[in-house]
Design an enzyme around this catalytic site. Structure first.
Site, PDB file in Angstrom:
ATOM      1  N   MET A  73      -7.556 -13.531  47.773  1.00  0.00           N
ATOM      2  CA  MET A  73      -6.463 -12.748  48.125  1.00  0.00           C
ATOM      3  C   MET A  73      -7.205 -11.116  48.246  1.00  0.00           C
ATOM      4  SD  MET A  73      -3.791 -14.967  50.162  1.00  0.00           S
ATOM      5  CE  MET A  73      -2.667 -15.124  49.760  1.00  0.00           C
ATOM      6  N   GLY A  74      -7.690 -10.851  46.316  1.00  0.00           N
ATOM      7  CA  GLY A  74      -7.999  -9.380  46.613  1.00  0.00           C
ATOM      8  C   GLY A  74      -6.751  -9.008  45.493  1.00  0.00           C
ATOM      9  N   ALA A  75      -6.486  -7.802  45.305  1.00  0.00           N
ATOM     10  CA  ALA A  75      -5.343  -7.462  44.527  1.00  0.00           C
ATOM     11  C   ALA A  75      -5.821  -8.317  42.816  1.00  0.00           C
ATOM     12  CB  ALA A  75      -4.113  -7.152  45.169  1.00  0.00           C
ATOM     13  N   HIS A 126      -6.434  -9.657  39.573  1.00  0.00           N
ATOM     14  CA  HIS A 126      -5.933  -9.212  38.192  1.00  0.00           C
ATOM     15  C   HIS A 126      -6.189 -10.020  37.079  1.00  0.00           C
ATOM     16  CE1 HIS A 126      -3.353 -13.155  39.401  1.00  0.00           C
ATOM     17  NE2 HIS A 126      -2.667 -12.247  40.248  1.00  0.00           N
ATOM     18  N   HIS A 177      -7.209 -14.120  38.119  1.00  0.00           N
ATOM     19  CA  HIS A 177      -8.056 -13.358  38.540  1.00  0.00           C
ATOM     20  C   HIS A 177      -9.633 -13.604  37.463  1.00  0.00           C
ATOM     21  CE1 HIS A 177      -5.831 -11.909  42.339  1.00  0.00           C
ATOM     22  NE2 HIS A 177      -5.497 -14.056  42.497  1.00  0.00           N
ATOM     23  N   GLU A 218      -3.862 -22.677  37.514  1.00  0.00           N
ATOM     24  CA  GLU A 218      -2.485 -23.878  37.904  1.00  0.00           C
ATOM     25  C   GLU A 218      -1.307 -23.392  38.313  1.00  0.00           C
ATOM     26  OE1 GLU A 218      -2.075 -26.241  33.641  1.00  0.00           O
ATOM     27  OE2 GLU A 218      -3.561 -27.400  34.587  1.00  0.00           O
ATOM     28  N   SER A 274      -0.343 -11.236  42.211  1.00  0.00           N
ATOM     29  CA  SER A 274      -0.620  -9.742  43.360  1.00  0.00           C
ATOM     30  C   SER A 274       1.346  -9.606  43.544  1.00  0.00           C
ATOM     31  CB  SER A 274      -1.442 -10.205  44.394  1.00  0.00           C
ATOM     32  OG  SER A 274      -2.456 -11.005  43.997  1.00  0.00           O
TER      33      SER A 274
HETATM   34  P1  AMP Z   1      -4.513 -15.895  45.384  1.00  0.00           P
HETATM   35  O1  AMP Z   1      -5.166 -14.487  45.035  1.00  0.00           O
HETATM   36  O2  AMP Z   1      -3.007 -15.283  44.913  1.00  0.00           O
HETATM   37  O3  AMP Z   1      -4.595 -16.356  46.647  1.00  0.00           O
HETATM   38  O4  AMP Z   1      -4.836 -16.575  43.649  1.00  0.00           O
HETATM   39  C1  AMP Z   1      -6.257 -16.734  43.777  1.00  0.00           C
HETATM   40  C2  AMP Z   1      -6.328 -17.581  42.730  1.00  0.00           C
HETATM   41  O5  AMP Z   1      -6.047 -16.790  41.345  1.00  0.00           O
HETATM   42  C3  AMP Z   1      -5.357 -19.345  42.765  1.00  0.00           C
HETATM   43  O6  AMP Z   1      -6.923 -20.016  42.451  1.00  0.00           O
HETATM   44  C4  AMP Z   1      -4.820 -18.567  41.982  1.00  0.00           C
HETATM   45  O7  AMP Z   1      -3.868 -20.248  41.188  1.00  0.00           O
HETATM   46  C5  AMP Z   1      -4.768 -18.177  40.816  1.00  0.00           C
HETATM   47  N1  AMP Z   1      -4.318 -17.236  39.816  1.00  0.00           N
HETATM   48  C6  AMP Z   1      -3.647 -16.308  41.332  1.00  0.00           C
HETATM   49  N2  AMP Z   1      -2.723 -15.995  39.796  1.00  0.00           N
HETATM   50  C7  AMP Z   1      -2.894 -16.831  38.495  1.00  0.00           C
HETATM   51  C8  AMP Z   1      -2.199 -16.646  37.347  1.00  0.00           C
HETATM   52  N3  AMP Z   1      -1.517 -16.029  36.542  1.00  0.00           N
HETATM   53  N4  AMP Z   1      -2.749 -17.182  36.349  1.00  0.00           N
HETATM   54  C9  AMP Z   1      -3.609 -18.234  36.713  1.00  0.00           C
HETATM   55  N5  AMP Z   1      -4.342 -17.938  38.193  1.00  0.00           N
HETATM   56  C10 AMP Z   1      -3.882 -17.664  39.407  1.00  0.00           C
END
Ligand code: AMP
Length: 284
Positions: free
Chosen positions: A36-38, A40, A43, A154, A192
């Protein structure tokens, strides 16, 4: 080669076709990293894992309205498109797909995908329909891209199981690859949503992982109810008393773990620090 930024489905198909038949001159494999962007470090770890598994890496940035509840942070979800593209490019991403809401949900769109059993517990209990939104958009992204691999963290363990289940049940020819949770130097799971925390609140949030690790040390010597109450007490002592859930469940199917069978146990936590909801999980 610089990253290609794509915003519509036709563009996505032609970029993928070009890369698949490109300089490698072979049927190159494709890995997708939905986000979903942002962007870090969490990602970025997914992009690195994608590169280890496939010739072409496609990241997606889409803040999916279907997975947000009425009172959640859809409108204020952090946006940093230019920085995101740069970070993805630096990690070796080939294509970034940033579709509009209309591209994903065109007029007349009328579908929801539900993985009911796995979606009814933990984050699905409070966040009604959240996982239907996740399952629907991920199914679309996998089918739009035809990716051979999809990489998920995870950090969102329940989401990872739901997607693994939907890919299996819909016979989508895509292998799901999990990546360990990336943490900062204090153990806080990177998210994020950490951007919403003040530095004082970050200090408080750092206790989540400490408390979880402490519980993991004693887990096999005491009753589950004792583990849960000591986690609650220790979080409270750290200034975290708004708790959505503290649960211990089976890593494979999210069923409850009992004192008689603690195999494959995993600890799942969701708490609020002020209005910011943070989740974490660890293997026990
Ligand atoms: P999001 O942008 O928050 O929807 O996350 C996108 C992907 O990144 C998803 O598969 C999350 O599980 C993964 N993700 C987000 N934060 C972490 C993290 N700290 N460590 C590993 N994967 C992450």
């Amino acid at each position: 080669m610089s990253i290609e930024v794509i915003r519509d489905l036709r563009g996505l198909h032609s970029a993928i076709a070009r890369h698949r038949n490109g300089p490698l001159n072979t049927a190159a494999s494709l890995a997708i990293v939905p986000t979903m962007g942002a962007i870090h470090e969490g990602h970025e770890a997914l992009v690195i894992e994608a590169k280890r598994n496939a010739n072409i890496v496609l990241a997606t940035i889409f803040v999916n309205p279907m997975q947000f509840g009425a009172n959640e942070d859809l409108d204020k979800y952090p946006k940093s498109e230019i920085e995101d593209i740069k970070r993805l490019e630096d990690k070796g991403c080939d294509i970034v797909y940033i579709p509009s809401t209309e591209t994903i949900y065109p007029d007349g769109f009328d579908l929801t995908i539900n993985v009911p059993k796995l979606s009814s517990v933990l984050c699905g209990k409070e966040r009604k329909n959240h996982f239907q939104g996740v399952a629907t958009v991920v199914a679309k992204l996998l089918l739009q891209s035809g990716a051979d691999y999809a990489i998920f963290g995870e950090k969102d363990y329940q989401q990872l199981l739901i997607i693994t289940s939907l890919v299996r049940d819909l016979d989508i020819p895509c292998q799901i690859i999990p990546v360990n949770t990336v943490r900062d130097s204090n153990g806080l799971a990177i998210s994020s949503r950490n951007q919403y925390l003040s530095s004082k609140q970050v200090d408080i949030a750092n206790n989540i992982n400490l408390v979880m690790n402490e519980a993991a040390k004693n887990f096999y010597n005491i009753d589950i109810s004792e583990t849960i109450s000591s986690i609650k007490k220790n979080l409270g002592n750290a200034g975290i008393d708004k708790i959505d859930y503290i649960e211990i469940r089976n890593s494979h199917n999210l069923e409850n773990t009992s004192n008689n069978d603690k195999s494959n146990a995993r600890l799942f936590i969701a708490v609020y620090i002020d209005e910011v909801r943070l989740i974490d999980n660890i293997k026990l």
